[in-house]
Scaffold this active site. Structure first.
Site, PDB file in Angstrom:
ATOM      1  N   ARG A   1       0.853  -1.175   0.000  1.00  0.00           N
ATOM      2  CA  ARG A   1       0.000   0.000   0.000  1.00  0.00           C
ATOM      3  C   ARG A   1       0.895   1.233   0.000  1.00  0.00           C
ATOM      4  O   ARG A   1       1.956   1.244   0.628  1.00  0.00           O
ATOM      5  CB  ARG A   1      -0.925   0.024   1.222  1.00  0.00           C
ATOM      6  CG  ARG A   1      -2.055  -1.001   1.163  1.00  0.00           C
ATOM      7  CD  ARG A   1      -3.059  -0.652   0.079  1.00  0.00           C
ATOM      8  NE  ARG A   1      -4.226  -1.535   0.079  1.00  0.00           N
ATOM      9  CZ  ARG A   1      -4.382  -2.586  -0.715  1.00  0.00           C
ATOM     10  NH1 ARG A   1      -3.412  -2.908  -1.565  1.00  0.00           N
ATOM     11  NH2 ARG A   1      -5.488  -3.304  -0.684  1.00  0.00           N
TER      12      ARG A   1
ATOM     13  N   GLU B   1      -2.631   8.082  -4.632  1.00  0.00           N
ATOM     14  CA  GLU B   1      -3.551   7.414  -5.566  1.00  0.00           C
ATOM     15  C   GLU B   1      -4.939   8.055  -5.549  1.00  0.00           C
ATOM     16  O   GLU B   1      -5.429   8.432  -4.485  1.00  0.00           O
ATOM     17  CB  GLU B   1      -3.711   5.936  -5.189  1.00  0.00           C
ATOM     18  CG  GLU B   1      -2.483   5.096  -5.444  1.00  0.00           C
ATOM     19  CD  GLU B   1      -2.712   3.627  -5.099  1.00  0.00           C
ATOM     20  OE1 GLU B   1      -3.876   3.155  -5.189  1.00  0.00           O
ATOM     21  OE2 GLU B   1      -1.746   2.952  -4.732  1.00  0.00           O
TER      22      GLU B   1
ATOM     23  N   HIS C   1      -0.884   0.800  -9.836  1.00  0.00           N
ATOM     24  CA  HIS C   1      -1.587  -0.129  -8.936  1.00  0.00           C
ATOM     25  C   HIS C   1      -2.305  -1.215  -9.734  1.00  0.00           C
ATOM     26  O   HIS C   1      -3.501  -1.459  -9.575  1.00  0.00           O
ATOM     27  CB  HIS C   1      -2.573   0.615  -8.043  1.00  0.00           C
ATOM     28  CG  HIS C   1      -2.913  -0.156  -6.796  1.00  0.00           C
ATOM     29  ND1 HIS C   1      -3.381   0.437  -5.642  1.00  0.00           N
ATOM     30  CD2 HIS C   1      -2.857  -1.489  -6.515  1.00  0.00           C
ATOM     31  CE1 HIS C   1      -3.594  -0.476  -4.718  1.00  0.00           C
ATOM     32  NE2 HIS C   1      -3.289  -1.668  -5.229  1.00  0.00           N
TER      33      HIS C   1
END
Length: 313
Positions: A233, A262, A280
């Site tokens: 993450r 993000e 991602h």
């Protein structure tokens, strides 16, 4: 009116159709953007019984409170960091995830980032297109033989280690405690693992407990020849510290699939050609996404049948 299944994450039409066909007694409401989700909950919240989401999107306690019939929340991937699990369980709402559905894909992608970052493949591609030949460039490093430190030796971390072993990479790892039956070197100190490793690969869960776990001190321990890879993450890595370390030559480079910013790209890193960036997609492939949809349907079906979830949180 039918009860509703609220889908909060991006889906292709075929998968929405698969869900609708699997649960014909439900209306599937698709709301992948924040404003769409807000509108959907406002209009249909009273009849939402099941929610499909992902860890990054999650589902807050406040949202759950607006869905009084809610009985099931499922994350399609392994992560569930932004689902308020405590609130859900306190109110009898089952929580599931898609653990194991995209592990192979993420492990493959991690190795791709590792190789690209260590070998400088993106830089080499750019130089070749500009007409620069190899004699004008520094020698790219080997991957084989590099020491790989894995932060979080869970299922995905173990699959990455298996792939790295084929490259004759010595492997060490840092967890809260050693894993039984694992022969890799265990480091109870993250700093000691970073100092030992040539490549530090982050595969730990996200959330408040791991925020900025990889900070300036860890990057300094990894050193000027070190490479960081993050497929976990974005919140786990201090982006500003990473950018400064690469810019000043205190870190050789990085390969990142996840970011604090993000879905916006990490502005601190986009001009650094020693950093390889992907959007991602580590867990995204036709096979992995289909596995995740199938798992969600299996979890929801078990819930409706009064059976334990296939993969409960």
């Amino acid at each position: 009116m039918k009860p509703a299944l609220l889908v909060l994450n991006l889906q292709v039409p075929a998968h929405l159709l698969q869900m609708a066909q699997a649960f014909p007694d439900f209306e599937v409401i698709y709301a992948p953007e924040a404003d769409q989700a807000e509108a959907a909950i406002s209009e249909h919240g009273a009849r939402v019984q099941c929610v499909c989401t992902i860890g990054a999107t999650g589902l807050s306690a406040a949202q759950m409170q607006r869905m009084p019939e809610l009985a099931l929340v499922c994350a399609m991937g392994a992560g569930y960091e932004n689902i308020d699990v405590s609130h859900a369980k306190a109110h009898g709402i089952a929580v599931g995830n898609g653990v194991g559905t995209n592990d192979e894909c993420v492990a493959d992608h991690a190795m791709g980032l590792l190789i690209a970052a260590v070998r400088g493949i993106v830089k080499l591609d750019k130089a070749t297109r500009a007409g620069v030949w190899r004699s004008a460039m520094p020698l790219p490093a080997n991957v084989s033989g590099k020491r790989l430190g894995i932060v979080g030796l869970g299922t995905i971390g173990a699959k990455i280690a298996k792939r790295a072993a084929a490259f004759d990479m010595p492997i060490g790892y840092h967890n809260r405690k050693p894993k039984e039956g694992v022969s890799y070197a265990y480091f109870d100190s993250l700093l000691e693992l970073a100092a030992w490793a040539d490549v530090l690969l982050v595969a730990t869960p996200g959330g408040a407990g791991t925020r900025h776990l990889i900070d300036a001190e860890v990057l300094s321990a990894l050193g000027e020849k070190g490479v960081l890879v993050n497929i976990a993450r974005g919140s786990v890595v201090d982006t500003q510290a990473l950018a400064e370390a690469v810019r000043t030559g205190r870190l050789a480079g990085a390969g990142l699939d996840v970011y604090e910013s993000e879905p916006q790209p990490p502005q601190e890193l986009i001009d650094l050609d020693a950093v390889v960036l992907t959007p991602h997609v580590g867990g995204w492939s036709p096979e992995a996404v289909q596995n995740s949809v199938d798992r969600f349907i299996a979890n929801m079906r078990n819930h409706l049948d009064g059976k334990p979830l296939v993969s409960p949180v």
